[in-house]
Design a protein around this motif. Structure first.
Motif, PDB file in Angstrom:
ATOM      1  N   ALA A 257       0.891  -1.314   0.015  1.00  0.00           N
ATOM      2  CA  ALA A 257      -0.134  -0.069   0.007  1.00  0.00           C
ATOM      3  C   ALA A 257       0.790   1.160   0.130  1.00  0.00           C
ATOM      4  CB  ALA A 257      -0.933   0.063   1.189  1.00  0.00           C
ATOM      5  N   THR A 258       0.488   2.170  -0.774  1.00  0.00           N
ATOM      6  CA  THR A 258       1.206   3.378  -0.866  1.00  0.00           C
ATOM      7  C   THR A 258       0.979   4.224   0.430  1.00  0.00           C
ATOM      8  OG1 THR A 258      -0.353   4.638  -1.864  1.00  0.00           O
ATOM      9  CG2 THR A 258       1.356   3.520  -3.147  1.00  0.00           C
ATOM     10  N   LYS A 259       2.030   5.331   0.744  1.00  0.00           N
ATOM     11  CA  LYS A 259       1.651   5.965   1.933  1.00  0.00           C
ATOM     12  C   LYS A 259       2.086   7.366   1.779  1.00  0.00           C
ATOM     13  CE  LYS A 259       3.246   2.354   5.388  1.00  0.00           C
ATOM     14  NZ  LYS A 259       4.219   2.057   6.381  1.00  0.00           N
ATOM     15  N   GLY A 260       1.006   8.259   1.650  1.00  0.00           N
ATOM     16  CA  GLY A 260       0.880   9.463   1.625  1.00  0.00           C
ATOM     17  C   GLY A 260       1.329  10.166   0.258  1.00  0.00           C
ATOM     18  N   ASP A 261       1.241  11.290   0.134  1.00  0.00           N
ATOM     19  CA  ASP A 261       1.604  12.069  -1.144  1.00  0.00           C
ATOM     20  C   ASP A 261       3.208  12.199  -1.408  1.00  0.00           C
ATOM     21  OD1 ASP A 261      -1.166  12.278  -1.713  1.00  0.00           O
ATOM     22  OD2 ASP A 261      -1.184  14.279  -0.718  1.00  0.00           O
ATOM     23  N   HIS A 262       3.932  12.238  -0.332  1.00  0.00           N
ATOM     24  CA  HIS A 262       5.497  12.193  -0.348  1.00  0.00           C
ATOM     25  C   HIS A 262       6.064  11.088   0.423  1.00  0.00           C
ATOM     26  CE1 HIS A 262       3.505  16.474  -1.029  1.00  0.00           C
ATOM     27  NE2 HIS A 262       3.868  16.117  -1.943  1.00  0.00           N
ATOM     28  N   PRO A 263       5.927  10.018  -0.039  1.00  0.00           N
ATOM     29  CA  PRO A 263       6.337   8.956   1.043  1.00  0.00           C
ATOM     30  C   PRO A 263       7.962   8.925   1.123  1.00  0.00           C
ATOM     31  CG  PRO A 263       5.871   8.376  -1.205  1.00  0.00           C
ATOM     32  CD  PRO A 263       5.264   9.525  -1.239  1.00  0.00           C
ATOM     33  N   TRP A 264       8.766   9.602   0.002  1.00  0.00           N
ATOM     34  CA  TRP A 264      10.165   9.509   0.280  1.00  0.00           C
ATOM     35  C   TRP A 264      10.690  10.597   1.423  1.00  0.00           C
ATOM     36  CZ3 TRP A 264       7.215  11.462  -4.001  1.00  0.00           C
ATOM     37  CH2 TRP A 264       6.988  12.867  -4.219  1.00  0.00           C
ATOM     38  N   GLN A 265       9.835  11.489   1.864  1.00  0.00           N
ATOM     39  CA  GLN A 265      10.256  12.523   2.987  1.00  0.00           C
ATOM     40  C   GLN A 265      10.424  11.655   4.206  1.00  0.00           C
ATOM     41  OE1 GLN A 265       7.123  15.413   3.091  1.00  0.00           O
ATOM     42  NE2 GLN A 265       8.157  16.458   1.469  1.00  0.00           N
ATOM     43  N   GLY A 266       9.906  10.312   4.239  1.00  0.00           N
ATOM     44  CA  GLY A 266      10.263   9.664   5.527  1.00  0.00           C
ATOM     45  C   GLY A 266      11.451   8.719   5.423  1.00  0.00           C
ATOM     46  N   CYS A 267      12.151   8.709   4.437  1.00  0.00           N
ATOM     47  CA  CYS A 267      13.435   8.069   4.196  1.00  0.00           C
ATOM     48  C   CYS A 267      14.598   8.743   5.063  1.00  0.00           C
ATOM     49  CB  CYS A 267      13.725   7.923   2.828  1.00  0.00           C
ATOM     50  SG  CYS A 267      15.386   7.092   2.242  1.00  0.00           S
ATOM     51  N   MET A 268      15.340   7.894   5.743  1.00  0.00           N
ATOM     52  CA  MET A 268      16.336   8.238   6.324  1.00  0.00           C
ATOM     53  C   MET A 268      17.705   7.821   5.961  1.00  0.00           C
ATOM     54  SD  MET A 268      15.320   9.879   8.974  1.00  0.00           S
ATOM     55  CE  MET A 268      16.685   9.857   9.964  1.00  0.00           C
ATOM     56  N   ARG A 269      17.778   7.041   4.623  1.00  0.00           N
ATOM     57  CA  ARG A 269      19.008   6.399   4.217  1.00  0.00           C
ATOM     58  C   ARG A 269      19.901   7.468   4.060  1.00  0.00           C
ATOM     59  NH1 ARG A 269      14.614   3.707   1.639  1.00  0.00           N
ATOM     60  NH2 ARG A 269      14.714   1.243   1.951  1.00  0.00           N
ATOM     61  N   PRO A 270      19.658   8.531   3.400  1.00  0.00           N
ATOM     62  CA  PRO A 270      20.792   9.749   3.096  1.00  0.00           C
ATOM     63  C   PRO A 270      21.602  10.317   4.232  1.00  0.00           C
ATOM     64  CG  PRO A 270      18.924  10.216   1.705  1.00  0.00           C
ATOM     65  CD  PRO A 270      18.445   9.208   2.773  1.00  0.00           C
ATOM     66  N   TRP A 271      21.100   9.968   5.494  1.00  0.00           N
ATOM     67  CA  TRP A 271      21.594  10.396   6.667  1.00  0.00           C
ATOM     68  C   TRP A 271      22.395   9.313   7.459  1.00  0.00           C
ATOM     69  CZ3 TRP A 271      17.310  12.325   4.368  1.00  0.00           C
ATOM     70  CH2 TRP A 271      17.362  13.719   4.242  1.00  0.00           C
ATOM     71  N   ILE A 272      22.054   8.068   7.030  1.00  0.00           N
ATOM     72  CA  ILE A 272      22.638   7.081   8.041  1.00  0.00           C
ATOM     73  C   ILE A 272      23.127   5.721   7.507  1.00  0.00           C
ATOM     74  CG2 ILE A 272      20.722   7.519   9.493  1.00  0.00           C
ATOM     75  CD1 ILE A 272      19.199   4.891   8.645  1.00  0.00           C
ATOM     76  N   LEU A 273      23.146   5.776   6.000  1.00  0.00           N
ATOM     77  CA  LEU A 273      23.822   4.389   5.175  1.00  0.00           C
ATOM     78  C   LEU A 273      24.442   4.918   4.099  1.00  0.00           C
ATOM     79  CD1 LEU A 273      21.990   3.277   2.905  1.00  0.00           C
ATOM     80  CD2 LEU A 273      20.766   2.370   4.698  1.00  0.00           C
ATOM     81  N   MET A 274      25.200   4.149   3.698  1.00  0.00           N
ATOM     82  CA  MET A 274      25.880   4.423   2.305  1.00  0.00           C
ATOM     83  C   MET A 274      25.789   2.902   1.590  1.00  0.00           C
ATOM     84  SD  MET A 274      29.465   6.574   2.593  1.00  0.00           S
ATOM     85  CE  MET A 274      29.376   7.210   0.866  1.00  0.00           C
ATOM     86  N   TYR A 275      25.495   3.247   0.413  1.00  0.00           N
ATOM     87  CA  TYR A 275      25.622   2.072  -0.680  1.00  0.00           C
ATOM     88  C   TYR A 275      26.673   2.424  -1.649  1.00  0.00           C
ATOM     89  CZ  TYR A 275      23.985  -1.036  -4.406  1.00  0.00           C
ATOM     90  OH  TYR A 275      23.785  -2.040  -5.172  1.00  0.00           O
ATOM     91  N   ILE A 276      27.756   1.336  -1.721  1.00  0.00           N
ATOM     92  CA  ILE A 276      28.788   1.477  -2.399  1.00  0.00           C
ATOM     93  C   ILE A 276      28.800   0.297  -3.320  1.00  0.00           C
ATOM     94  CG2 ILE A 276      31.369   1.576  -2.414  1.00  0.00           C
ATOM     95  CD1 ILE A 276      30.870   2.682   0.690  1.00  0.00           C
TER      96      ILE A 276
END
Length: 343
Positions: A257-276
């Motif tokens: 199920a989708t969550k809200g109009d701007h679901p990406w705003q709940g993403c924490m990845r750019p502050w807590i992890l790196m993908y290399i």
């Protein structure tokens, strides 16, 4: 943990979680994977991460709480994988990776256990050989099932690694979800997971046979069939004494199920992890290669060519964080991000 409301374009400290793509070679030809479309898309050169490059990456991070050793590629193809795991365990990290299970023979399985692996995730998107061969591009399901059965029989009584089966749900295979739960129980696997297909957001069909298209994806409002199957699987798993969950720490219902109009705003990845990647390239997250066909647009820097800390606080990372906090993060792939589907 960073307060969701206090995020800015800067990150207060280096990440303590890292995704490291140990190889971008693969022994499958999944029709939903960007690697299959290398002749359509300009991805990175094929490469197995070396021990020296691995150390160059992890030695730049003072603390690694969680290390995920997969990306686009099959981790078991890298012979150094147990050595990577052992080093991370010596540093106190929780270590896991996802595999297709084709190469999970006794020798490799024993080496993973000896290295101290915490979680082994095995991805199977079908329970019949015919559908598996169509979705994965290889006719290997019987071999994989026997590999899992043997691994659980040999190591299933241990506290580590936790073994789980993963099912990427799409329109073409969703009807097999109950049998997937039954398969997990029959193999002695205690946890099975549902996650949703993420497709290139513009709906462009990269290849004629691709499942990376809106009509295959499970997104938007729950359809009656999806809801019924998920309820059935929850009840079935309970009866069989195993756990049925969705990725992203949500229930299976929430995962489709989708969550809200701007679901990406709940993403924490750019502050807590790196993908290399296996070539040292920093990307926004593990979903981003699936969310845009424009690889160069998601490159944040290269931690083998410049200090990791400089990449982490560089202009591209700051632009990404600003985009995630916005109401329309174009041109970043965040608009089509798997956070909509709790991946």
């Amino acid at each position: 943990m960073i307060d969701l409301q206090l995020r800015s374009r800067h990150a207060p400290e280096l990440p303590r979680q890292v995704y490291i793509e140990v190889t971008n070679h693969c022994n499958s030809l999944c029709i939903s994977c960007p690697l299959t479309y290398d002749h359509f898309l300009p991805f990175e050169p094929k490469h197995h991460l070396s021990w020296d490059n691995f150390r160059c990456i992890v030695d730049q991070l003072p603390q690694i709480d969680r290390a995920v050793l997969h990306g686009i590629g099959e981790p078991l193809l890298n012979r150094e994988l147990p050595r990577f795991i052992s080093h991370l365990k010596d540093r106190g990290s929780w270590v896991l990776f996802n595999t297709n299970g084709v190469l999970l023979d006794q020798r490799r399985g024993d080496a993973l256990v000896e290295a101290g692996l915490d979680e082994l995730r095995i991805s199977i998107d079908a329970v019949t050989p015919e559908l598996y061969a169509r979705l994965r591009g290889i006719d290997q399901l019987p071999r994989i099932v026997e590999n899992i059965r043997a691994f659980v029989a040999r190591h299933g009584g241990r506290q580590r690694p936790r073994v789980s089966l993963w099912f990427v749900g799409m329109q073409e295979n969703l009807h097999q979800l109950p049998d997937f739960v039954r398969l997990g129980a029959s193999l002695g696997v205690p946890e099975v997971y549902l996650q949703r297909l993420v497709y290139f957001g513009d709906g462009t069909r990269i290849a004629l046979d691709s499942t990376m298209a809106p009509e295959q994806s499970l997104y938007g409002t729950l359809e009656e069939m999806q809801a019924r199957l998920i309820v059935e699987c929850e009840q079935l798993a309970s009866q069989l004494g195993i756990s049925f969950q969705a990725s992203g720490a949500t229930t299976p219902h929430e995962s489709v199920a989708t969550k809200g109009d701007h679901p990406w705003q709940g993403c924490m990845r750019p502050w807590i992890l790196m993908y290399i990647t296996a070539n040292g390239t920093a990307l926004p997250c593990c979903i981003s290669p699936f969310a845009t066909p424009d690889f160069q647009s998601i490159v944040l820097g290269n931690v083998l060519e410049q200090p990791l800390a400089e990449v982490w606080e560089g202009d591209r990372y700051q632009e990404l964080r600003t985009a995630v906090l916005s109401e329309e993060p174009a041109p970043w792939p965040c608009q089509n991000c798997g956070v909509r589907w709790s991946l």
